[in-house]
Design a protein around this motif. Structure first.
Motif, short mmCIF file in Angstrom:
data_model
loop_
_atom_site.label_atom_id
_atom_site.label_comp_id
_atom_site.label_asym_id
_atom_site.label_seq_id
_atom_site.Cartn_x
_atom_site.Cartn_y
_atom_site.Cartn_z
N SER A 68 -4.49 -1.18 2.86
CA SER A 68 -5.98 -0.23 3.62
C SER A 68 -4.70 1.46 2.61
O SER A 68 -5.56 1.81 2.74
CB SER A 68 -5.34 0.70 5.07
OG SER A 68 -3.36 0.45 5.59
N TYR A 70 -3.93 0.72 -0.99
CA TYR A 70 -4.25 0.95 -2.47
C TYR A 70 -5.91 0.29 -2.54
O TYR A 70 -6.41 -0.47 -2.06
CB TYR A 70 -3.77 -0.54 -2.94
CG TYR A 70 -2.07 -0.50 -2.65
CD1 TYR A 70 -1.47 0.20 -3.62
CD2 TYR A 70 -1.46 -1.80 -1.87
CE1 TYR A 70 -0.26 0.17 -3.62
CE2 TYR A 70 -0.23 -1.14 -1.69
CZ TYR A 70 0.47 -0.29 -2.73
OH TYR A 70 1.84 -0.26 -3.22
N THR A 71 -6.41 1.48 -2.99
CA THR A 71 -8.33 1.26 -3.35
C THR A 71 -8.25 0.30 -4.35
O THR A 71 -10.05 -0.16 -3.18
CB THR A 71 -7.91 2.70 -4.53
OG1 THR A 71 -7.48 2.42 -5.49
CG2 THR A 71 -7.92 3.61 -3.66
N MET A 72 -8.03 -0.60 -4.27
CA MET A 72 -8.83 -2.09 -4.77
C MET A 72 -9.18 -2.50 -4.54
O MET A 72 -9.44 -3.84 -4.85
CB MET A 72 -7.90 -1.96 -6.59
CG MET A 72 -7.62 -1.62 -7.45
SD MET A 72 -6.78 -1.92 -9.10
CE MET A 72 -7.53 -3.04 -10.09
N TYR A 73 -8.33 -2.65 -3.33
CA TYR A 73 -8.57 -4.16 -2.02
C TYR A 73 -9.93 -3.49 -1.24
O TYR A 73 -9.90 -2.52 -0.58
CB TYR A 73 -7.27 -3.84 -1.47
CG TYR A 73 -6.32 -4.58 -1.84
CD1 TYR A 73 -5.63 -5.79 -2.97
CD2 TYR A 73 -4.48 -4.15 -1.49
CE1 TYR A 73 -5.50 -6.01 -4.08
CE2 TYR A 73 -3.73 -4.29 -2.57
CZ TYR A 73 -4.05 -5.26 -3.66
OH TYR A 73 -3.23 -5.94 -4.33
N GLU B 127 -5.32 -1.44 -12.73
CA GLU B 127 -7.35 -1.29 -13.27
C GLU B 127 -7.15 -2.05 -14.80
O GLU B 127 -7.28 -2.41 -15.39
CB GLU B 127 -7.62 -0.06 -13.21
CG GLU B 127 -7.99 1.05 -12.05
CD GLU B 127 -6.49 0.84 -11.75
OE1 GLU B 127 -5.83 0.78 -11.65
OE2 GLU B 127 -7.19 1.78 -10.46
N ALA B 167 -1.92 -1.74 -7.63
CA ALA B 167 -3.78 -2.45 -7.03
C ALA B 167 -4.33 -1.30 -6.20
O ALA B 167 -5.43 -1.27 -5.62
CB ALA B 167 -3.33 -3.20 -5.54
N GLY B 168 -3.94 0.06 -7.97
CA GLY B 168 -4.78 1.64 -7.26
C GLY B 168 -4.28 2.28 -6.56
O GLY B 168 -4.77 2.40 -5.36
N ALA B 169 -3.14 2.95 -6.69
CA ALA B 169 -2.54 4.23 -6.39
C ALA B 169 -2.18 4.75 -7.32
O ALA B 169 -1.10 4.75 -7.92
CB ALA B 169 -2.18 3.85 -4.89
N ARG B 186 3.87 -0.54 0.76
CA ARG B 186 2.62 1.44 0.45
C ARG B 186 3.51 2.01 -0.31
O ARG B 186 4.85 1.79 0.13
CB ARG B 186 2.38 1.90 2.17
CG ARG B 186 1.59 0.59 3.24
CD ARG B 186 2.00 1.94 4.67
NE ARG B 186 0.75 2.83 4.42
CZ ARG B 186 -0.63 2.94 4.42
NH1 ARG B 186 -0.75 1.71 5.03
NH2 ARG B 186 -0.77 4.24 4.45
N HIS B 340 -6.18 13.17 -2.12
CA HIS B 340 -6.97 11.66 -2.59
C HIS B 340 -5.50 10.83 -2.45
O HIS B 340 -5.26 9.93 -2.01
CB HIS B 340 -7.40 11.57 -3.56
CG HIS B 340 -8.21 10.05 -3.62
ND1 HIS B 340 -7.84 9.13 -4.12
CD2 HIS B 340 -8.80 9.07 -2.81
CE1 HIS B 340 -8.47 7.78 -4.33
NE2 HIS B 340 -8.83 7.94 -2.58
#
Ligand SMILES: Cc1cc2nc3c(=O)[nH]c(=O)nc-3n(C[C@H](O)[C@H](O)[C@H](O)COP(=O)(O)O)c2cc1C
Ligand code: SF4
Ligand code: FES
Lengths: 160, 422
Positions: A68, A70-73, B127, B167-169, B186, B340
């Motif tokens: 939850s 990380y946006t890529m999952y 990415e 993974a995008g953060a 996290r 965000h």
């Protein structure tokens, strides 16, 4: 316990197991293993979270917490093509808002939604690191830069 | 003046991302020299002498950071190369990974030798699939060539390098967020102290360095710290990869010494301001750095000069704004990004940012109230310096900059402002 059909392919499972051995702590392989799981299952469902937890020996709470964060999952099934349009500053200066409008009109969906044929999911994302060739969009793994509405049309037409 | 291409010198050499071309061009000579001719302490000394400062954001001296790591440690020590490149406006580390990945690997090898590290991680933003793959190919080649693995350069020294994808953060670019994320958690930043140099990844002493920082190391070892220190202004030595985007005719990455002024960068290198308008402002070091106005365009683009001007060199990402830009709208877009990306661990950031977003949204919707600008400034003050990690500051500083430098544009959105102008 009921048998679950959420199982990684043998190669993917081997990949995951060898990853766990590469890190000082097997739990550190969680992010890469989730990438593998997403590649196999398309998105990370609760079942997948449970499977990954069992595989790694981590708690489902830990796995869910990470998924939850990380946006890529992807938490829900999406389209075949994930259109991730950057709307951060440099892309916005280069007209990303207009491109978003164009995509919304063309696809008939809002950001976060998937077209009824299951082909495209539209998303807005933060800076992709392609600001020098803005506006930029990532489609699945690939970057597309210096976009215009026409270029987007051609791109989408070429995707089957 | 042409660009001074040291890091990017070979970006356009065909096949350069492969090890053969890299070695033919003198690659891995610096690492060999470090192992053959220098003690680890001497390597750190050279890097200190060079004056090399971190290119990831804070501009901290690299040699000094390395010297904080204890020589003897019960737990293994680690190097984390920060390839998260998430600061909006920044797009230069990916070029190093794509075009000259062995340069980065060689920098990693030298750094690990100097600090006594046997495992290095490269944390690549999720990415960057192509970049991570290019780097992994280069790592595989380096293993095959004997530059990674056991007995490096005939010494009893082993080094493993792992390419790790995020993974995008955005918060995982912050060094302790990165460490948490690397551990498979996290990316919540840790409270400092203890600093990573003492307690970092897997509890071991850890150095976190940016990709570009490490890519500078081979030339320092090959040509000497003094040679490097003579390049560019004092205390701001070497070159920087300036990533320029926004309203310029020729956006891109330009490698220049830090005595370049913003004016030269924008007009001489980037072909001037694009679009109908004139220069209104520019963001000199990524979206976390406060903007400077057209009147300040003669500022030198060094860490120290930008700091003195009330901004910062940050990640070297320059975003140019012409006078068609609506500053309050831009401020809102920037704030929404930080809102965000906030990890939500501490109250000033978790609650302050949505509050700022709410007020500014209301103002832009035509429902601004007198005193809103001062209220926003007060909220910025209640965030600045009071958060767990620097993301709070990274949001408060540029917001305060927009509010103070373009106060009139915000005042116009409040009832008070309208009454005055009516
Ligand atoms: C919110 C936040 C995001 C950051 N993102 C990055 C990043 O993407 N890449 C990077 O190298 N440093 C980033 N930093 C800076 C790192 O915390 C750290 O200072 C840096 O990686 C150290 O390397 P250096 O000394 O070589 O610059 C970020 C800092 C903060 C507070
Ligand atoms: S300042 Fe923001 S991002 Fe940093 S720890 Fe606090 S809530 Fe998280
Ligand atoms: S702002 Fe869109 S790629 Fe950076």
């Amino acid at each position: 316990m009921e048998a679950t059909k959420t199982v990684l392919s043998p190669e993917a499972r081997r990949e995951a197991e060898s990853l766990m051995k590469k890190y000082p702590d097997p739990g550190a392989a969680l992010l890469p293993i989730l990438h593998i799981a997403q590649r196999e299952f398309g998105h990370i469902s609760t079942d997948v979270e449970e499977y990954v937890a069992a595989l790694t020996g981590l708690s489902t709470t830990r796995v869910h917490g990470v998924v939850s964060f990380y946006t890529m999952y992807r938490k829900a099934p999406g389209g075949k093509y994930l259109l991730q349009l950057c709307t951060n500053v440099s892309c916005t200066l280069a007209g990303a808002e207009d491109l978003l409008g164009h995509l919304i009109r063309r696809l008939g969906v809002s950001p976060g939604e998937t077209t009824p044929d299951g082909k495209f999911t539209l998303l807005t994302v933060e800076c992709l690191g392609a600001c020098g060739s803005a506006p930029a969009m990532q489609i699945n793994d690939d970057y597309h830069e210096e976009l215009t509405a026409e270029k987007i049309d051609r791109l989408l037409d070429s995707l089957v | 003046m042409p660009e001074l291409k040291l890091i990017s010198a070979n970006f356009d050499v065909p096949g350069r991302s492969g090890i053969e071309v890299y070695i033919r061009g003198g690659g891995y000579r610096a690492a060999r020299r470090a192992f053959d001719a220098l003690t680890p302490e001497q390597v750190i000394e050279e890097v200190k002498k060079s004056g090399l400062r971190g290119r990831g954001g804070a501009g901290f001296p690299a040699g000094l950071k390395w010297s904080f790591v204890p020589r003897e440690s019960a737990l293994p020590k680690y190097l984390c190369c920060n390839a998260d490149e998430g600061e909006p406006g920044t797009f230069k580390d990916r070029l190093i990974m794509l075009k000259d990945p062995h340069l980065l690997i060689e920098g990693i090898i030298i750094a690990c030798y100097a600090i006594g590290i046997h495992t290095a991680f490269v944390y690549v933003r999720g990415e960057y699939v192509a970049e991570a793959a290019a780097l992994q190919r280069a790592v595989d080649e380096a293993y095959a060539g004997g530059f990674l693995g056991a007995n490096l350069f005939n010494k009893d020294f082993a080094l493993d390098v792992l390419v790790h994808r995020g993974a995008g953060a955005y918060i995982c670019g912050e060094e302790t967020g990165l460490i948490e994320s690397l551990e498979g958690k996290r990316g919540n930043p840790r409270l400092k102290p203890p600093f990573p140099a003492l307690v970092g990844a897997f509890q071991g002493p850890t150095v976190v360095n940016n990709v570009e920082t490490l890519a500078n190391v081979p030339m320092i070892i090959e040509k000497g710290g003094e040679w490097y220190a003579a390049i560019g202004p004092e205390k701001n030595t070497g070159t920087r990869l300036f990533a320029v985007s926004g309203h310029v005719n020729k956006p891109g990455v330009y490698e220049l010494t830090m005595d370049v002024t913003a004016r030269e960068l924008i007009y001489d290198y980037c072909g001037g301001v694009s679009g109908a308008g004139k220069l209104k402002a520019f963001i000199p070091g990524g979206s976390s750095s406060p903007c400077l106005t057209a009147d300040e365009v003669d500022v030198q683009m060094s860490f120290d000069a930008l700091m003195k001007a009330g901004s910062m060199g940050g990640s070297g990402a320059v975003i140019v704004l012409n006078d068609t830009v609506d500053i309050p709208k831009l401020a809102l877009r920037t704030l929404k990004f930080y809102e965000h990306e906030s990890c939500g661990q501490c109250t000033p950031c978790r609650e302050g940012l949505p509050w700022l977003v709410k007020i500014l949204t209301r103002m832009l919707d035509g429902r601004g109230a007198p005193g809103d600008v001062d209220l926003m400034l007060e909220i910025c003050d209640s965030i600045f310096g009071k958060t767990f990690c620097p993301l709070g500051d990274a949001a408060a500083m540029p917001t305060r900059g927009f509010l103070m430098k373009f106060r009139g544009e915000f005042e116009e959105l409040t009832a008070g402002g309208k009454a005055e102008t009516a």
